[in-house]
Design a protein around this motif. Structure first.
Motif, PDB file in Angstrom:
ATOM      1  N   ASP A 184       0.837  -1.206   0.000  1.00  0.00           N
ATOM      2  CA  ASP A 184       0.000   0.000   0.000  1.00  0.00           C
ATOM      3  C   ASP A 184       0.871   1.254   0.000  1.00  0.00           C
ATOM      4  O   ASP A 184       1.996   1.237   0.509  1.00  0.00           O
ATOM      5  N   THR A 215       2.312   0.769  -5.153  1.00  0.00           N
ATOM      6  CA  THR A 215       1.083   1.560  -5.351  1.00  0.00           C
ATOM      7  C   THR A 215       1.430   2.980  -5.774  1.00  0.00           C
ATOM      8  O   THR A 215       2.355   3.590  -5.223  1.00  0.00           O
ATOM      9  N   GLY A 248      -5.502   8.252  -4.012  1.00  0.00           N
ATOM     10  CA  GLY A 248      -4.740   8.669  -2.830  1.00  0.00           C
ATOM     11  C   GLY A 248      -5.649   9.054  -1.684  1.00  0.00           C
ATOM     12  O   GLY A 248      -6.675   9.706  -1.896  1.00  0.00           O
ATOM     13  N   HIS A 268      -2.116  17.361  -6.754  1.00  0.00           N
ATOM     14  CA  HIS A 268      -2.682  18.133  -7.863  1.00  0.00           C
ATOM     15  C   HIS A 268      -3.614  19.230  -7.327  1.00  0.00           C
ATOM     16  O   HIS A 268      -4.285  19.034  -6.314  1.00  0.00           O
ATOM     17  N   ASP A 270      -6.508  20.274  -8.300  1.00  0.00           N
ATOM     18  CA  ASP A 270      -7.949  19.995  -8.247  1.00  0.00           C
ATOM     19  C   ASP A 270      -8.234  18.551  -8.639  1.00  0.00           C
ATOM     20  O   ASP A 270      -7.372  17.829  -9.128  1.00  0.00           O
ATOM     21  N   HIS A 299     -13.180   3.445  -6.781  1.00  0.00           N
ATOM     22  CA  HIS A 299     -14.649   3.380  -6.803  1.00  0.00           C
ATOM     23  C   HIS A 299     -15.214   4.339  -7.847  1.00  0.00           C
ATOM     24  O   HIS A 299     -16.414   4.580  -7.881  1.00  0.00           O
ATOM     25  N   ASN A 300     -14.337   4.889  -8.658  1.00  0.00           N
ATOM     26  CA  ASN A 300     -14.765   5.860  -9.663  1.00  0.00           C
ATOM     27  C   ASN A 300     -15.284   5.113 -10.898  1.00  0.00           C
ATOM     28  O   ASN A 300     -14.544   4.363 -11.536  1.00  0.00           O
ATOM     29  N   ALA A 326     -10.267  -3.381  -8.377  1.00  0.00           N
ATOM     30  CA  ALA A 326     -10.403  -3.650  -6.935  1.00  0.00           C
ATOM     31  C   ALA A 326     -11.154  -2.539  -6.221  1.00  0.00           C
ATOM     32  O   ALA A 326     -10.941  -1.352  -6.490  1.00  0.00           O
ATOM     33  N   LEU A 328     -13.206  -1.652  -2.148  1.00  0.00           N
ATOM     34  CA  LEU A 328     -13.237  -2.037  -0.738  1.00  0.00           C
ATOM     35  C   LEU A 328     -14.532  -2.787  -0.454  1.00  0.00           C
ATOM     36  O   LEU A 328     -15.592  -2.444  -1.007  1.00  0.00           O
TER      37      LEU A 328
HETATM   38  C1  LIG Z   1      -8.690  -1.454  -3.588  1.00  0.00           C
HETATM   39  C2  LIG Z   1      -8.235  -0.127  -3.065  1.00  0.00           C
HETATM   40  C3  LIG Z   1      -6.943   0.009  -2.550  1.00  0.00           C
HETATM   41  C4  LIG Z   1      -6.495   1.243  -2.080  1.00  0.00           C
HETATM   42  N1  LIG Z   1      -5.206   1.375  -1.625  1.00  0.00           N
HETATM   43  C5  LIG Z   1      -4.746   2.598  -1.279  1.00  0.00           C
HETATM   44  C6  LIG Z   1      -3.368   2.808  -0.943  1.00  0.00           C
HETATM   45  O1  LIG Z   1      -2.558   1.878  -0.941  1.00  0.00           O
HETATM   46  N2  LIG Z   1      -2.965   4.059  -0.605  1.00  0.00           N
HETATM   47  C7  LIG Z   1      -3.827   5.142  -0.628  1.00  0.00           C
HETATM   48  O2  LIG Z   1      -3.402   6.268  -0.367  1.00  0.00           O
HETATM   49  N3  LIG Z   1      -5.131   4.969  -0.922  1.00  0.00           N
HETATM   50  C8  LIG Z   1      -5.611   3.733  -1.244  1.00  0.00           C
HETATM   51  N4  LIG Z   1      -6.934   3.581  -1.584  1.00  0.00           N
HETATM   52  C9  LIG Z   1      -7.875   4.732  -1.426  1.00  0.00           C
HETATM   53  C10 LIG Z   1      -7.847   5.616  -2.660  1.00  0.00           C
HETATM   54  O3  LIG Z   1      -6.600   6.271  -2.740  1.00  0.00           O
HETATM   55  C11 LIG Z   1      -8.951   6.702  -2.656  1.00  0.00           C
HETATM   56  O4  LIG Z   1      -8.855   7.469  -1.505  1.00  0.00           O
HETATM   57  C12 LIG Z   1     -10.356   6.197  -2.732  1.00  0.00           C
HETATM   58  O5  LIG Z   1     -10.453   5.002  -3.449  1.00  0.00           O
HETATM   59  C13 LIG Z   1     -11.236   7.264  -3.419  1.00  0.00           C
HETATM   60  O6  LIG Z   1     -10.833   7.461  -4.771  1.00  0.00           O
HETATM   61  P1  LIG Z   1     -11.637   6.839  -5.988  1.00  0.00           P
HETATM   62  O7  LIG Z   1     -10.751   6.681  -7.169  1.00  0.00           O
HETATM   63  O8  LIG Z   1     -12.249   5.588  -5.513  1.00  0.00           O
HETATM   64  O9  LIG Z   1     -12.852   7.812  -6.237  1.00  0.00           O
HETATM   65  P2  LIG Z   1     -13.154   9.339  -6.501  1.00  0.00           P
HETATM   66  O10 LIG Z   1     -14.297   9.609  -5.593  1.00  0.00           O
HETATM   67  O11 LIG Z   1     -13.322   9.601  -7.940  1.00  0.00           O
HETATM   68  O12 LIG Z   1     -11.921  10.179  -6.027  1.00  0.00           O
HETATM   69  C14 LIG Z   1     -11.747  10.694  -4.751  1.00  0.00           C
HETATM   70  C15 LIG Z   1     -10.264  10.948  -4.660  1.00  0.00           C
HETATM   71  O13 LIG Z   1      -9.882  11.981  -5.591  1.00  0.00           O
HETATM   72  C16 LIG Z   1      -8.830  12.760  -5.058  1.00  0.00           C
HETATM   73  N5  LIG Z   1      -9.313  14.154  -4.896  1.00  0.00           N
HETATM   74  C17 LIG Z   1     -10.493  14.552  -4.371  1.00  0.00           C
HETATM   75  N6  LIG Z   1     -10.581  15.901  -4.353  1.00  0.00           N
HETATM   76  C18 LIG Z   1      -9.423  16.354  -4.878  1.00  0.00           C
HETATM   77  C19 LIG Z   1      -8.918  17.665  -5.115  1.00  0.00           C
HETATM   78  N7  LIG Z   1      -9.624  18.764  -4.789  1.00  0.00           N
HETATM   79  N8  LIG Z   1      -7.701  17.791  -5.682  1.00  0.00           N
HETATM   80  C20 LIG Z   1      -6.970  16.704  -6.020  1.00  0.00           C
HETATM   81  N9  LIG Z   1      -7.408  15.427  -5.829  1.00  0.00           N
HETATM   82  C21 LIG Z   1      -8.614  15.256  -5.259  1.00  0.00           C
HETATM   83  C22 LIG Z   1      -8.501  12.141  -3.693  1.00  0.00           C
HETATM   84  O14 LIG Z   1      -7.467  11.219  -3.895  1.00  0.00           O
HETATM   85  C23 LIG Z   1      -9.789  11.454  -3.307  1.00  0.00           C
HETATM   86  O15 LIG Z   1      -9.582  10.363  -2.410  1.00  0.00           O
HETATM   87  C24 LIG Z   1      -7.392   2.354  -2.080  1.00  0.00           C
HETATM   88  C25 LIG Z   1      -8.678   2.218  -2.586  1.00  0.00           C
HETATM   89  C26 LIG Z   1      -9.107   1.003  -3.080  1.00  0.00           C
HETATM   90  C27 LIG Z   1     -10.488   0.895  -3.629  1.00  0.00           C
END
Ligand SMILES: Cc1cc2nc3c(=O)[nH]c(=O)nc-3n(C[C@H](O)[C@H](O)[C@H](O)COP(=O)(O)OP(=O)(O)OC[C@H]3O[C@@H](n4cnc5c(N)ncnc54)[C@H](O)[C@@H]3O)c2cc1C
Length: 394
Positions: A184, A215, A248, A268, A270, A299-300, A326, A328
């Protein structure tokens, strides 16, 4: 590239087929609760106070939320969830989510636990990966010191050697059993150390296939460049690159630290820039699929669709094991179960551990579902849609 969806994420009958009516009502309760910021804040605040006061909150948590987001209190107690998901083609990644003792004994214990998950995966047809967080195996302060290139004292040097040993033992076991190991990603101030250890292990264990996966957090401005560099190094040294892509999880913490300490934010500016980088990273991985195995940890819906379109453009089979989707456990079943039904390789991170120990994980899920714009209401909308569908189809 415009992503023309080949799989629909709208069919709630597919998404929730594995859930009983009672489980659906519980999901409805949980997501309705966390959807309201102030109710969520009061609920999570009360749990924190109850924990601090050492009140026996476990039975309540177990009944209310634990089963929705966690597999069980131990590896073996997660069997039912592993089997149930497996029935629908959804695989499990057992995630030891205990944020336990930050001592050498605690780190050794975590290593043993991860070795057990690999052993379990080896004997199961439904557990294709293992996973760990380096801060489960090492002190964050020590990692930060190593990253800063600060001088280590004798005890710290020994402790860091133990960290290397623990990571190597896990990856060696993954290699022996052919169970890939996901590392991770964590905060930027320790991530360079994680990266360099990951690449060292990849050079050792990824010569036949991607066993060690690093990752990449695409909310970081550097991550796309880092991914490309990692690919070039892998090509130069002739090993496979395992890349889990995520957006992230530490956005607020990263920005705050950068502001407090007066350095430019590594994130980034935004969401749009993060999304763009994420989809570019997916494209880069598929363009280089001969050497890169990729996991879309997201989850996007757009990004998951986008990846299916990329695979189609590259004439890849849905079941190609170089590409994984993948999510959660307890979230975005509409994505996981629809993709699995269409024959894609899908896995859920399934956290497990004693109720009290996984509480920090559960509190983070509550916070995430409250603060991520749109996500919780989408989840809730799908749950309500399915409850209504079941009522009307009686
Ligand atoms: C299977 C799995 C494994 C994961 N492993 C890790 C890991 O090892 N390390 C880790 O850090 N996270 C991990 N995560 C969490 C992941 O990084 C996200 O926080 C979470 O999945 C939400 O992002 P999204 O792509 O699902 O969805 P979305 O809802 O599309 O994106 C939300 C994400 O966008 C980004 N974001 C939101 N607003 C802004 C902004 N204003 N400016 C810039 N970026 C922004 C952030 O990263 C936020 O979490 C994991 C998630 C999953 C599903």
């Amino acid at each position: 590239m415009e992503a023309t969806p080949t799989v629909s994420f709208e069919d709630t009958a597919v998404a929730f087929e594995y859930k009983s009516d009672a489980a659906m009502r519980k999901a409805n309760f949980i997501f309705s609760l966390v959807n309201h910021p102030w109710i969520s804040a009061v609920a999570t605040g009360s749990v924190k106070i109850a924990l601090w006061l050492r009140l026996p909150v476990e039975p309540l948590i177990r009944t209310m939320v634990f089963d929705h987001f966690c597999g069980g209190e131990s590896i073996d107690k997660s069997d039912a969830v592993v089997g149930l998901l497996g029935k629908y083609g959804v695989n499990t990644i057992l995630d030891y989510s205990v944020e336990g003792a930050k001592s050498e004994e605690g780190f050794d214990h975590a290593m043993e636990e991860i070795l057990h998950t690999i052993e379990k995966a080896h004997h199961s047809g439904n557990i294709p990966f293992s996973v760990f967080k380096i801060t489960g195996l090492a002190s964050a302060e020590l990692l930060e010191k190593v990253q800063r290139k600060a001088e280590l004292n004798e005890a710290e040097r020994t402790a860091f050697e133990r960290v290397r040993y623990r990571m190597d033992r896990i990856c060696k076991q993954g290699h022996a059993y052919k169970i890939p190991v996901l590392l991770d990603a964590e905060e930027t101030w320790i991530q360079d150390v994680i990266d360099s250890l990951a690449y060292e292990l990849m050079a050792r264990y990824n010569t036949e296939q991607a066993i060690v996966w690093n990752t990449y957090q695409l909310y970081r401005t550097e991550s796309l460049k880092n991914l490309k560099e990692a690919f070039h190094v892998a090509a130069m040294h002739n090993y496979f690159l395992g890349a889990k892509l995520v957006r992230g999880a530490y956005l607020e913490k990263e920005r705050k630290r950068a502001e407090d300490m007066g350095y430019p934010s590594p994130i980034h500016p935004d969401k749009g820039a993060t999304d763009k980088a994420f989809n570019q990273a997916l494209t880069f991985c598929i363009d280089n699929k001969q050497r890169i195995s990729v996991m879309c940890g997201s989850h996007n819906e757009y990004s998951n669709h986008f990846l299916t379109v990329l695979m189609e453009k590259h004439s890849m089979k849905n079941s190609d094991r170089r590409v994984w989707f993948a999510q959660l456990y307890g979230m975005s079943d509409n994505i996981s179960f629809s993709l699995a039904k269409a024959g894609y390789c899908v896995a859920k991170y399934v956290p497990y551990g004693p109720v009290r120990s996984v509480l920090p994980y559960l509190l983070r899920r509550a916070a995430e579902n409250t603060s991520v714009a749109g996500q919780s209401s989408r989840e809730l909308m799908l749950i309500k849609k399915e409850i209504k569908r079941r009522k009307t189809s009686l």
